[in-house]
Design a protein around this motif. Structure first.
Motif, PDB file in Angstrom:
ATOM      1  N   ILE A   3      -9.772   4.902  -2.415  1.00 58.68           N
ATOM      2  CA  ILE A   3      -9.314   4.189  -1.213  1.00 58.68           C
ATOM      3  C   ILE A   3     -10.496   3.560  -0.480  1.00 58.68           C
ATOM      4  O   ILE A   3     -10.414   2.422  -0.005  1.00 58.68           O
ATOM      5  N   LEU A  54      -9.004  10.434  -4.789  1.00 60.87           N
ATOM      6  CA  LEU A  54      -8.206   9.404  -4.112  1.00 60.87           C
ATOM      7  C   LEU A  54      -8.990   8.797  -2.944  1.00 60.87           C
ATOM      8  O   LEU A  54      -8.999   7.576  -2.767  1.00 60.87           O
ATOM      9  N   LEU A  66       0.242   7.963   6.810  1.00 59.72           N
ATOM     10  CA  LEU A  66      -0.573   6.782   7.114  1.00 59.72           C
ATOM     11  C   LEU A  66      -0.070   6.140   8.404  1.00 59.72           C
ATOM     12  O   LEU A  66       1.096   5.782   8.518  1.00 59.72           O
ATOM     13  N   ILE A  71       0.844  -1.208   0.000  1.00 59.13           N
ATOM     14  CA  ILE A  71       0.000   0.000   0.000  1.00 59.13           C
ATOM     15  C   ILE A  71       0.874   1.252   0.000  1.00 59.13           C
ATOM     16  O   ILE A  71       0.646   2.195  -0.761  1.00 59.13           O
ATOM     17  N   ASP A 128     -11.425   0.134  -1.479  1.00 58.98           N
ATOM     18  CA  ASP A 128     -10.365  -0.878  -1.470  1.00 58.98           C
ATOM     19  C   ASP A 128     -10.725  -2.004  -0.485  1.00 58.98           C
ATOM     20  O   ASP A 128     -11.000  -1.751   0.692  1.00 58.98           O
ATOM     21  N   PHE A 134      -6.301   1.652  10.506  1.00 59.67           N
ATOM     22  CA  PHE A 134      -5.609   2.677   9.733  1.00 59.67           C
ATOM     23  C   PHE A 134      -6.128   4.041  10.134  1.00 59.67           C
ATOM     24  O   PHE A 134      -7.329   4.212  10.401  1.00 59.67           O
ATOM     25  N   ASN A 148       2.109   6.831  -6.671  1.00 55.47           N
ATOM     26  CA  ASN A 148       0.986   7.574  -7.284  1.00 55.47           C
ATOM     27  C   ASN A 148       0.852   9.016  -6.810  1.00 55.47           C
ATOM     28  O   ASN A 148       0.475   9.891  -7.581  1.00 55.47           O
ATOM     29  N   ASN A 149       1.091   9.253  -5.524  1.00 55.26           N
ATOM     30  CA  ASN A 149       0.691  10.544  -4.945  1.00 55.26           C
ATOM     31  C   ASN A 149       1.420  11.770  -5.508  1.00 55.26           C
ATOM     32  O   ASN A 149       0.778  12.812  -5.695  1.00 55.26           O
ATOM     33  N   GLN A 168      -5.435   7.810   8.308  1.00 56.30           N
ATOM     34  CA  GLN A 168      -4.687   8.427   7.206  1.00 56.30           C
ATOM     35  C   GLN A 168      -5.124   9.870   7.006  1.00 56.30           C
ATOM     36  O   GLN A 168      -6.309  10.190   7.090  1.00 56.30           O
ATOM     37  N   ARG A 226      -8.981  -4.037   1.012  1.00 57.38           N
ATOM     38  CA  ARG A 226      -7.985  -4.330   2.052  1.00 57.38           C
ATOM     39  C   ARG A 226      -8.336  -3.687   3.385  1.00 57.38           C
ATOM     40  O   ARG A 226      -7.645  -3.868   4.380  1.00 57.38           O
ATOM     41  N   HIS A 227      -9.419  -2.926   3.406  1.00 53.07           N
ATOM     42  CA  HIS A 227      -9.915  -2.371   4.672  1.00 53.07           C
ATOM     43  C   HIS A 227     -11.426  -2.159   4.585  1.00 53.07           C
ATOM     44  O   HIS A 227     -12.020  -2.280   3.520  1.00 53.07           O
TER      45      HIS A 227
HETATM   46  C1  LIG Z   1      -5.321   2.213   3.970  1.00 51.22           C
HETATM   47  C2  LIG Z   1      -5.051   2.470   2.513  1.00 51.22           C
HETATM   48  C3  LIG Z   1      -4.394   3.645   2.126  1.00 51.22           C
HETATM   49  C4  LIG Z   1      -4.131   3.895   0.785  1.00 51.22           C
HETATM   50  N1  LIG Z   1      -3.507   5.060   0.429  1.00 51.22           N
HETATM   51  C5  LIG Z   1      -3.271   5.317  -0.881  1.00 51.22           C
HETATM   52  C6  LIG Z   1      -2.633   6.523  -1.283  1.00 51.22           C
HETATM   53  O1  LIG Z   1      -2.280   7.407  -0.476  1.00 51.22           O
HETATM   54  N2  LIG Z   1      -2.417   6.710  -2.623  1.00 51.22           N
HETATM   55  C7  LIG Z   1      -2.771   5.785  -3.561  1.00 51.22           C
HETATM   56  O2  LIG Z   1      -2.550   6.019  -4.747  1.00 51.22           O
HETATM   57  N3  LIG Z   1      -3.369   4.624  -3.199  1.00 51.22           N
HETATM   58  C8  LIG Z   1      -3.620   4.370  -1.896  1.00 51.22           C
HETATM   59  N4  LIG Z   1      -4.224   3.186  -1.539  1.00 51.22           N
HETATM   60  C9  LIG Z   1      -4.502   2.186  -2.594  1.00 51.22           C
HETATM   61  C10 LIG Z   1      -5.778   2.494  -3.344  1.00 51.22           C
HETATM   62  O3  LIG Z   1      -6.903   2.001  -2.637  1.00 51.22           O
HETATM   63  C11 LIG Z   1      -5.742   1.858  -4.746  1.00 51.22           C
HETATM   64  O4  LIG Z   1      -5.521   0.467  -4.636  1.00 51.22           O
HETATM   65  C12 LIG Z   1      -4.651   2.443  -5.605  1.00 51.22           C
HETATM   66  O5  LIG Z   1      -4.654   3.847  -5.546  1.00 51.22           O
HETATM   67  C13 LIG Z   1      -4.835   2.004  -7.081  1.00 51.22           C
HETATM   68  O6  LIG Z   1      -3.794   2.563  -7.818  1.00 51.22           O
HETATM   69  P1  LIG Z   1      -3.511   2.081  -9.334  1.00 51.22           P
HETATM   70  O7  LIG Z   1      -4.751   2.462 -10.102  1.00 51.22           O
HETATM   71  O8  LIG Z   1      -2.299   2.842  -9.756  1.00 51.22           O
HETATM   72  O9  LIG Z   1      -3.292   0.594  -9.281  1.00 51.22           O
HETATM   73  C14 LIG Z   1      -4.509   2.942  -0.201  1.00 51.22           C
HETATM   74  C15 LIG Z   1      -5.163   1.762   0.199  1.00 51.22           C
HETATM   75  C16 LIG Z   1      -5.435   1.520   1.541  1.00 51.22           C
HETATM   76  C17 LIG Z   1      -6.128   0.247   1.934  1.00 51.22           C
END
Ligand SMILES: Cc1cc2nc3c(=O)[nH]c(=O)nc-3n(C[C@H](O)[C@H](O)[C@H](O)COP(=O)(O)O)c2cc1C
Length: 141
Positions: free
Chosen positions: A65, A61, A40, A23, A68, A47, A30-31, A49, A70-71
């Motif tokens: 998120i 964003l 985070l 993550i 996602d 979590f 990406n950011n 954030q 994963r949470h």
């Molecule tokens: C707790 C948590 C925090 C996350 N923080 C970020 C983040 O700051 N920036 C980001 O691009 N993705 C973050 N993600 C992942 C996104 O949910 C997502 O999977 C991702 O941005 C997809 O990027 P992609 O399209 O380049 O694969 C986070 C996921 C979780 C579970």
């Protein structure tokens, strides 16, 4: 137009250190392109954030998120328009809660465990600011 957003969530049962590293790696990749900065915190279960940046970028964003798998139990704790960033130094800083001084947690909550669901958004934001002030935020490289 800059905004700061903070949310809490509960990690999926299967998430381990490797999952957390993935993550953070994705966030750091990406950011910067989106002009998003933040921090985070991960306690092992929860979590917390903070995301800062342009309103459209932070909103997009956060929505990504929040979906996602994963949470879950993603709860918006704070959203504000800001004059300047507080976490400009991190594309996504990381706080290792296991290395944190429990006194810092006690300062803002009833027990020395990270539970943003039990305290005000203001208290969680104060904790974040203190983490930055005490150099408890690390970078993922
Ligand atoms: C707790 C948590 C925090 C996350 N923080 C970020 C983040 O700051 N920036 C980001 O691009 N993705 C973050 N993600 C992942 C996104 O949910 C997502 O999977 C991702 O941005 C997809 O990027 P992609 O399209 O380049 O694969 C986070 C996921 C979780 C579970």
């Amino acid at each position: 137009m800059l905004v700061r957003l903070m949310y809490a969530s509960r990690a999926a049962g299967s998430l381990d250190q490797e999952g957390l590293a993935a993550i953070l790696k994705k966030s750091v990749a990406n950011n910067p392109a989106a002009g998003v900065t933040g921090v985070l915190c991960f306690s092992g279960k929860i979590f917390l954030q903070v995301l800062e940046g342009g309103r459209a970028q932070v909103s997009a964003l956060y929505n990504r998120i929040a979906q996602d798998p994963r949470h879950h139990d993603v709860m918006l704790l704070s959203y504000e328009e800001i004059e300047e960033r507080s976490f400009a130094g991190w594309s996504m800083g990381q706080v290792n809660m296991s290395r944190l001084n429990p006194a810092l947690l006690l300062k803002y909550s009833e027990s020395a465990t990270l539970d943003p669901y039990a305290v005000s958004g203001q208290a969680s934001m104060a904790l974040f600011n203190e983490l930055v002030a005490t150099a408890s935020v690390m970078c993922q490289t």
